[in-house]
Design a protein around this motif. Structure first.
Motif, short mmCIF file in Angstrom:
data_model
loop_
_atom_site.label_atom_id
_atom_site.label_comp_id
_atom_site.label_asym_id
_atom_site.label_seq_id
_atom_site.Cartn_x
_atom_site.Cartn_y
_atom_site.Cartn_z
N THR A 442 0.81 -1.23 0.00
CA THR A 442 0.00 0.00 0.00
C THR A 442 0.85 1.27 0.00
OG1 THR A 442 -0.20 -0.17 2.42
CG2 THR A 442 -2.00 -1.08 1.08
N ARG A 460 -11.31 1.91 -14.02
CA ARG A 460 -12.06 2.63 -12.97
C ARG A 460 -13.17 3.47 -13.59
NH1 ARG A 460 -9.67 5.82 -8.09
NH2 ARG A 460 -11.19 7.47 -7.79
N ASP A 472 -18.43 1.47 -4.69
CA ASP A 472 -17.21 0.66 -4.50
C ASP A 472 -16.68 0.05 -5.79
OD1 ASP A 472 -17.17 1.13 -1.77
OD2 ASP A 472 -18.51 -0.57 -1.36
N TYR A 475 -13.27 0.73 -7.17
CA TYR A 475 -12.14 0.12 -6.46
C TYR A 475 -12.02 -1.37 -6.78
CZ TYR A 475 -12.11 4.46 -3.78
OH TYR A 475 -12.05 5.77 -3.42
N THR A 476 -13.17 -2.08 -6.79
CA THR A 476 -13.10 -3.53 -7.04
C THR A 476 -12.63 -3.83 -8.46
OG1 THR A 476 -15.47 -3.52 -7.61
CG2 THR A 476 -14.89 -4.10 -5.34
N SER A 479 -8.85 -3.50 -7.92
CA SER A 479 -8.26 -4.41 -6.92
C SER A 479 -8.26 -5.86 -7.39
CB SER A 479 -9.02 -4.29 -5.59
OG SER A 479 -10.35 -4.76 -5.73
N ALA A 536 -8.51 -0.13 5.73
CA ALA A 536 -9.40 0.16 4.60
C ALA A 536 -8.99 1.47 3.93
CB ALA A 536 -10.85 0.25 5.09
N ASP A 537 -8.64 2.48 4.73
CA ASP A 537 -8.22 3.77 4.17
C ASP A 537 -6.92 3.62 3.37
OD1 ASP A 537 -10.39 4.95 5.33
OD2 ASP A 537 -9.30 5.76 7.06
N LYS A 540 -7.74 2.10 -0.02
CA LYS A 540 -8.41 3.06 -0.90
C LYS A 540 -7.42 4.09 -1.42
CE LYS A 540 -13.30 2.95 0.26
NZ LYS A 540 -14.48 3.78 0.60
N ASN A 541 -6.57 4.60 -0.55
CA ASN A 541 -5.58 5.60 -0.98
C ASN A 541 -4.63 5.02 -2.03
OD1 ASN A 541 -6.65 7.48 0.75
ND2 ASN A 541 -5.19 7.06 2.41
N LEU A 543 -5.30 2.45 -4.11
CA LEU A 543 -6.03 2.24 -5.36
C LEU A 543 -6.30 3.57 -6.06
CD1 LEU A 543 -8.54 -0.53 -4.23
CD2 LEU A 543 -6.52 -0.83 -5.66
N ASP A 544 -6.58 4.65 -5.29
CA ASP A 544 -6.77 5.97 -5.89
C ASP A 544 -5.49 6.43 -6.60
OD1 ASP A 544 -9.43 6.44 -5.28
OD2 ASP A 544 -8.96 7.28 -3.30
#
Length: 819
Positions: A442, A460, A472, A475-476, A479, A536-537, A540-541, A543-544
């Motif tokens: 990450t 995305r 979501d 993201y999926t 991911s 979780a954060d 997300k960060n 993947l962003d």
């Protein structure tokens, strides 16, 4: 590595899945179990070795191996060895597949019966031989005939126990005679130049009394033969090792008094003795052998241009690239050459964006997005594999090495705990390991390659547009690739991704990644450690960051990337004035910063060459030191001479060293292909060690990934696939016609094809079939021309070359049919 053949380049490669062995013979000791491994050999040269599976008569290997084949070969062989701590490992049996038979087993799981291995059957190499018959009149006026047998040279003899000191025996044999002669021993070479002539007096029948031309009497011809046996002069007490033989009946001299040809060596003739094969067990293999015959670039223009415009075709399902995915038996077959071709021409992102967007539009449930083995999924997998390997190493290698070296117990299933282990301690060990890998991934977003980020951005956007009510899905969509298809396989099998040295990690040494399905209650307990918002954060960060538009790579990566490492043999460079220039085994390590060697793995470097000091990397001619698989790393002051373990490994080292040094401004354009010994260069005899090179440097591999691919070779591969599945292309044409004319329920035989626009798809299919047909005609013409020019018994096609014999038979049948 391509072999030039009259303007046409020939590439060979093989992809092997070594599955398992079963029913191996039991060990004679009390345990009856064996510790076995399997090797892959080109003829008798080992190019790969599996891990050792201990205490089993049915060992499961489950290992994959791929290599470009840099030389000609006759057999692809697999040997099962039983490891012996105190003596040399013993061979249980082998599987030997002739080159011409490889297509029979193409991409099919096949069980092969293990065969006996003995010295008489293990042969390779070829011999150049000349025979000449001449009349001689003796002092008494009697006419006799002398046979001159010239052993010119041999090529490609096997190396036995690390050495090859060959000699030949030449025997004239008949019913009532056997006269043998012997060449000199040639030391330290498996390509000996003998150039020795032996004379034999050919005995004539009693009825023969007058001088005449060389027409043998029939019974004489049929009963005499020349036999050549090749041997390796051994210093061992067991005697010299047999390398192979050939037998030539003298009737070859009926048409002419002289005869010259190359022969493949053959196994020893055991006469009528037949060995009843014991049941040595069997081995499951899947072999994909590919041989590409590549023309010059202009031949491929029509098909290549059609493929490259695929991203711009509306709908994309009517494009040539998408059609290839529809007709291939497996999407992976199509994805590999397509991705390489599009990467080479800088078109991979628009192409993948187009096919991924089309797949998203066809997806009904956001939970199943990109879950199937579609063309889009396989193309993204292949792109990540090509573009992301360095990123994978930078991200995971330090963490994986730390985990495998610390070797802490991680079993958290209460039923499987070993004596003395504590469940809470094991849980904590596993938590620390998972946390270490989690943070490594990450926090790596800034290093993710640009091409991957651009693809993730398009995934995305397409997913968010299609499923606007699901926050979501953006993201999926990403991911599912970056975690499940990129990082997870590398963590599960680190040796397959060169994250750990081969064979050093057992399943107990490196903990397995644990599935989050939670069928077991102890897994749910473990998951609670990571069920926090901060994790979780972080995801997300990450993947962003990797799916943001305009994100670019940093200009440089400070941390060195280990590109390749392993043991090789190097010759001392003469840096010390009075030092010995001998050969020593050293651990070599290549990073994107430097090339070093060490006494052992983990030791401080004994010598370092900065990448910017590598001026050229080239093969070294075998005659320099009478050693195979040697190459040279040329520096400003001297060259470092290195011997790799086999031909495949030598090619890998040359390729990657060339690649990392390709942009060096002072790279050489010429080099010396042989060594500087005894005061001169062996190649050009120049006396000065600083004399300019005498041969042009090879092109090597460009450093840019877009250029590190042969576009023509990939187009040839795609042509071969289209040609292989021509019947499906024609069936797809029928389906387009059926859809255009009859807009009712789809016929079952056409339902497997995705056809959104029948007219556009039909138009593309017609262009594909035309382009493939034109290339097929070029290949057929090349084969006809080659058939006319090629001589059986030449150096390229020695007598005994079964693949060429089959080719001759096919051409003869074709010619007869056309007549």
């Amino acid at each position: 590595m391509a072999v030039e053949d009259e303007g046409l380049r020939v590439f060979q490669s093989v992809k092997i899945k070594i599955g398992e062995a079963k029913n191996l013979p039991s060990y004679p000791g009390p345990s009856k179990m064996r510790d076995c491994y399997c090797t892959v050999n080109l003829d008798q040269e080992e190019v790969f070795r599996t891990k050792i599976v201990e205490k089993s008569l049915c060992p499961f290997y489950g290992e994959d191996f791929y290599c470009e084949i840099p030389r000609s070969f006759r057999h692809l062989s697999f040997y099962i060895f039983d490891r012996d701590v105190f003596r040399r490992d013993s061979i249980i049996g082998k599987v030997a597949i002739q080159k011409e038979d490889l297509q029979k087993y193409h991409n099919r799981d096949t069980w092969f019966q293990l065969q006996h291995v003995d010295a008489d059957s293990e042969v390779q190499g070829k011999v150049h031989l000349e025979l000449r018959l001449s009349e001689v009149i003796t002092d008494t006026g009697v006419v006799c005939h002398k046979l001159a047998t010239r052993i010119v040279e041999c090529q490609g003899l096997p190396i036995v126990n690390g050495q090859c000191d060959p000699y030949a025996t030449v025997t004239l044999a008949g019913p009532f005679r056997s006269e043998a002669k012997k060449t000199k021993v040639k030391r330290k070479t498996n390509n000996p130049q003998f150039d020795e002539v032996f004379y034999f007096e050919v005995t004539r029948p009693c009825s023969y009394s007058k001088k005449s031309h060389f027409d043998f009497e029939e019974e004489d011809v049929d009963k005499l033969e020349i036999r050549v046996d090749l041997w390796n002069a051994s210093n061992l007490k067991f005697g010299d090792e047999f390398l192979g033989e050939l037998r030539i009946p003298l009737k070859v001299l009926r048409q002419s008094s002289s005869y010259e040809a190359w022969y493949f060596l053959q196994p020893r003739d055991n006469g009528s003795k037949s060995l009843k094969p014991d049941d040595l067990g069997s081995l499951r293999l899947n072999v994909v052998y590919t041989e590409d015959h590549v023309f010059s670039s202009d031949y491929y223009s029509p098909l290549r241009d059609l493929l490259l415009k695929s991203a711009d075709v509306e709908p994309v399902s009517a494009s040539a690239a998408h059609i290839l995915g529809e007709v291939c038996r497996e999407k992976q077959e199509a994805a590999v050459p397509l991705v390489r071709l599009f990467l080479h021409y800088g078109r991979v992102v628009p192409f993948i964006s187009a096919i991924a967007s089309a797949e998203v539009k066809r997806t009904q449930d956001p939970n199943t997005i990109f879950r199937g083995n579609s063309l889009a999924s396989k193309c993204i997998d292949e792109t990540m594999k090509l573009a992301g390997m360095h990123y994978l190493h930078v991200t995971l290698k330090p963490a994986i090495e730390e985990i495998c070296q610390s070797h802490k117990p991680c079993e958290i299933d209460p039923v499987k705990l070993k004596d003395g282990e504590n469940l809470e301690n094991n849980m904590e060990n596993l938590r620390q390991y998972v946390d270490r890998v989690f943070h490594a991934i990450t926090e790596s977003g800034v290093s993710c390659p640009t091409v991957m980020c651009d693809i993730f951005f398009s995934l995305r956007e397409a997913a968010a547009k299609r499923f606007q009510d699901d926050p979501d899905v953006r993201y999926t969509a990403v991911s599912s690739f970056i975690f499940l298809r990129f990082f997870a396989p590398a963590i599960l099998s680190p040796n397959l991704f060169q994250l750990t040295p081969h064979h050093t990690v057992s399943t107990s040494g490196c903990p397995q990644v644990i599935s989050a399905s939670f069928k077991e209650s102890y897994m749910a307990t473990f998951y609670e450690f990571f069920n926090e918002q901060k994790y979780a954060d972080a995801v997300k960060n990450f993947l962003d960051l990797i799916s943001s538009s305009g994100r670019r790579d940093p200009k440089s990566v400070e941390q060195p990337i280990v590109l390749k490492e392993g043991f090789m043999i190097k010759r001392a460079q003469g840096r010390k004035r009075f030092g010995m220039k001998n050969f020593k085994k050293r651990w070599f390590r290549l990073t994107n910063h430097e090339f070093t060697y060490h006494k052992s793995k983990g030791d401080q470097p004994l010598y370092s060459i900065p990448i910017e000091n590598i001026l050229a990397v080239e093969k070294l001619e075998e005659e320099s030191f009478k050693m195979k698989n040697m190459f040279q790393v040329i520096q400003p002051e001297r060259a470092l001479y290195i011997q790799a373990n086999n031909c495949v490994e030598a090619k890998d080292w040359i390729d990657i060293l060339t690649k990392v040094s390709q942009c060096n401004q002072k790279r050489l354009t010429v080099y010396h292909p042989s060594a500087y010994l005894s005061g001169h260069w062996l190649c050009c005899r120049a006396p000065s060690d600083s004399a300019p090179g005498c041969s042009p440097c090879t092109g090597g591999l460009p450093a840019n990934i877009q250029l590190d691919i042969d576009g023509d070779r990939e187009t040839e591969r795609i042509y071969s696939l289209f040609n292989l599945y021509m019947s499906k292309l024609e069936k797809m044409q029928e389906a387009c016609g059926s859809k255009s004319v009859y807009d009712g329920p789809e016929q079952e035989e056409y339902s497997t094809f995705v056809i959104d626009d029948p007219q556009e798809t039909y138009k593309t299919l017609k262009q594909v079939i035309t382009g493939v047909g034109a290339l097929e005609q070029e290949h057929a013409q090349y084969k006809r021309d080659k058939f006319k020019k090629t001589k059986y018994g030449s150096q390229e096609h020695p007598i005994g070359d079964k693949s060429f014999q089959n080719y001759i038979r096919q051409q003869s049948e074709t010619s007869t049919h056309s007549i």
